[in-house]
Scaffold this active site. Structure first.
Site, mmCIF file in Angstrom:
data_model
loop_
_atom_site.group_PDB
_atom_site.id
_atom_site.type_symbol
_atom_site.label_atom_id
_atom_site.label_comp_id
_atom_site.label_asym_id
_atom_site.label_seq_id
_atom_site.Cartn_x
_atom_site.Cartn_y
_atom_site.Cartn_z
ATOM 1 N N ASN A 186 -10.784 -3.246 -5.840
ATOM 2 C CA ASN A 186 -10.041 -2.209 -6.569
ATOM 3 C C ASN A 186 -10.720 -1.796 -7.881
ATOM 4 O OD1 ASN A 186 -6.673 -3.252 -5.592
ATOM 5 N ND2 ASN A 186 -8.020 -1.710 -4.693
ATOM 6 N N TRP A 187 -11.714 -2.572 -8.355
ATOM 7 C CA TRP A 187 -12.409 -2.184 -9.592
ATOM 8 C C TRP A 187 -13.121 -0.846 -9.418
ATOM 9 C CZ3 TRP A 187 -11.059 -4.953 -13.626
ATOM 10 C CH2 TRP A 187 -10.742 -6.299 -13.493
ATOM 11 N N GLU A 209 1.862 -13.758 11.787
ATOM 12 C CA GLU A 209 2.379 -12.589 12.495
ATOM 13 C C GLU A 209 2.148 -11.382 11.591
ATOM 14 O OE1 GLU A 209 3.538 -12.433 15.557
ATOM 15 O OE2 GLU A 209 3.241 -14.601 15.791
ATOM 16 N N ARG A 219 -4.840 -2.479 8.906
ATOM 17 C CA ARG A 219 -5.935 -3.419 8.630
ATOM 18 C C ARG A 219 -5.510 -4.424 7.571
ATOM 19 N NH1 ARG A 219 -8.203 1.657 7.093
ATOM 20 N NH2 ARG A 219 -7.685 2.083 4.924
ATOM 21 N N ASP A 230 0.837 -1.201 0.000
ATOM 22 C CA ASP A 230 0.000 0.000 0.000
ATOM 23 C C ASP A 230 0.875 1.255 0.000
ATOM 24 O OD1 ASP A 230 -2.323 1.443 0.036
ATOM 25 O OD2 ASP A 230 -2.686 1.200 2.177
ATOM 26 N N GLY A 267 -0.065 5.510 -4.320
ATOM 27 C CA GLY A 267 -0.747 6.762 -4.659
ATOM 28 C C GLY A 267 -0.188 7.924 -3.854
ATOM 29 N N SER A 302 -7.710 -5.529 5.028
ATOM 30 C CA SER A 302 -8.374 -5.230 3.752
ATOM 31 C C SER A 302 -8.689 -6.475 2.914
ATOM 32 C CB SER A 302 -7.516 -4.262 2.924
ATOM 33 O OG SER A 302 -7.315 -3.064 3.623
HETATM 34 C C1 FPP Z 1 -1.857 0.387 -3.193
HETATM 35 O O1 FPP Z 1 -1.470 1.692 -3.423
HETATM 36 C C2 FPP Z 1 -1.439 -0.544 -4.204
HETATM 37 C C3 FPP Z 1 -2.280 -1.244 -5.028
HETATM 38 C C4 FPP Z 1 -3.659 -0.879 -5.354
HETATM 39 C C5 FPP Z 1 -1.845 -2.469 -5.635
HETATM 40 C C6 FPP Z 1 -0.376 -2.720 -5.694
HETATM 41 C C7 FPP Z 1 0.111 -2.579 -7.069
HETATM 42 C C8 FPP Z 1 1.415 -2.473 -7.409
HETATM 43 C C9 FPP Z 1 2.487 -2.545 -6.420
HETATM 44 C C10 FPP Z 1 1.813 -2.262 -8.827
HETATM 45 C C11 FPP Z 1 1.506 -3.370 -9.755
HETATM 46 C C12 FPP Z 1 1.770 -4.730 -9.209
HETATM 47 C C13 FPP Z 1 2.533 -5.689 -9.813
HETATM 48 C C14 FPP Z 1 2.629 -7.058 -9.234
HETATM 49 C C15 FPP Z 1 3.270 -5.416 -11.047
HETATM 50 P P1 FPP Z 1 -2.600 2.769 -3.269
HETATM 51 O O2 FPP Z 1 -2.969 3.234 -4.612
HETATM 52 O O3 FPP Z 1 -3.742 2.236 -2.462
HETATM 53 O O4 FPP Z 1 -1.849 3.875 -2.472
HETATM 54 P P2 FPP Z 1 -2.515 4.975 -1.545
HETATM 55 O O5 FPP Z 1 -3.064 4.225 -0.341
HETATM 56 O O6 FPP Z 1 -1.358 5.835 -1.203
HETATM 57 O O7 FPP Z 1 -3.570 5.670 -2.328
#
Ligand code: FPP
Length: 229
Positions: free
Chosen positions: A63-64, A195, A182, A15, A18, A184
């Site tokens: 995530n969709w 752990e 969390r 996470d 973004g 999620s």
């Molecule tokens: C959370 O960041 C991350 C994801 C939604 C998925 C993880 C995806 C990657 C690491 C990139 C692609 C994966 C691979 C295996 C190539 P967020 O957008 O929720 O961040 P934020 O909480 O700061 O908004």
């Protein structure tokens, strides 16, 4: 790192892409790109340390609901990652498996997934389990339906045996980057005795040293599995 106890199965909730990008005045998609490069780095490092199964939460069933462009970028990155990394994983004897409902993904991505899984199917050094369109509640419902179809009894053991990840065992350690405390909808059933390690470090900054800190912390934990000692 010293001689740490290495968890067999590590799960990571990656996470913070973004926020990492926003802090730099860049787009969220840029954060996912840098996050995707970090996946390569951490995957290599984890298997070099002796982790046997690495489960990465790459895209959740929820995530969709993100903006269309962001979903498209994540799908594009997953495809690019699989294509780019396939040879390397092949050389390093790592098997790729995807868990989640892949039927909802584009046919193109489904093909890349099928190819990656087929070409690495006999690799024995470790398993890279990419959780895509994955949700733990959905997985539990899937397992229960499978048991009902077979006309078998619904027991704790039987649910475990019918989860997507049954053959890889339960995660010993679940890491979540990005500061939220969390799970999620990640590995809720098989993670019952995992752990948990939470860090404020955002995923793109979660480098080898940060991974080592999680392993060191794991080595200090006493796992009792509900028992006394
Ligand atoms: C959370 O960041 C991350 C994801 C939604 C998925 C993880 C995806 C990657 C690491 C990139 C692609 C994966 C691979 C295996 C190539 P967020 O957008 O929720 O961040 P934020 O909480 O700061 O908004």
């Amino acid at each position: 790192m010293g001689k740490e106890r290495i968890p067999t199965h590590v799960g990571i909730i990656m996470d913070g892409n973004g926020r990492w990008a926003t802090l730099r005045g860049k787009s969220r998609s840029y954060g996912h790109r840098v996050g995707s490069d970090n996946v390569e780095r951490i995957t290599e490092h984890a298997f070099n340390l002796g982790v046997k199964t690495l489960s990465l939460y790459a895209f959740s069933s929820e995530n969709w609901a993100r903006p269309k462009e962001e979903v498209e970028e994540l799908m594009r990155l997953l495809e690019a990652y699989l294509k780019r990394f396939l040879k390397k994983l092949q050389r390093e004897n790592i098997r790729i498996v995807i868990t989640g409902d892949v039927s909802a993904l584009s046919l193109k991505l489904q093909k890349v997934i099928a190819k990656s899984e087929a070409e690495t199917a006999n690799n024995l050094k470790g398993v890279l389990n990419l959780c895509i369109n994955y949700g733990a509640r959905q997985e539990i419902a899937y397992a229960v339906n499978k048991i009902l179809d077979k006309g078998e009894p619904i027991t704790v053991e039987n649910i475990s045996a019918n989860l997507y990840t049954a053959e890889f065992g339960e995660p010993d350690l679940i890491i979540r980057t990005g500061g939220e405390l969390r799970l999620s909808n990640f590995m809720l059933y098989q993670g019952a005795y995992a752990e948990l390690y939470f860090t404020d470090v955002l995923w793109p900054d979660f480098n080898e040293t940060e991974f080592d800190k999680a392993i060191e912390e794991f080595g200090r934990r006493h796992r009792r599995f509900g028992k006394v000692q």
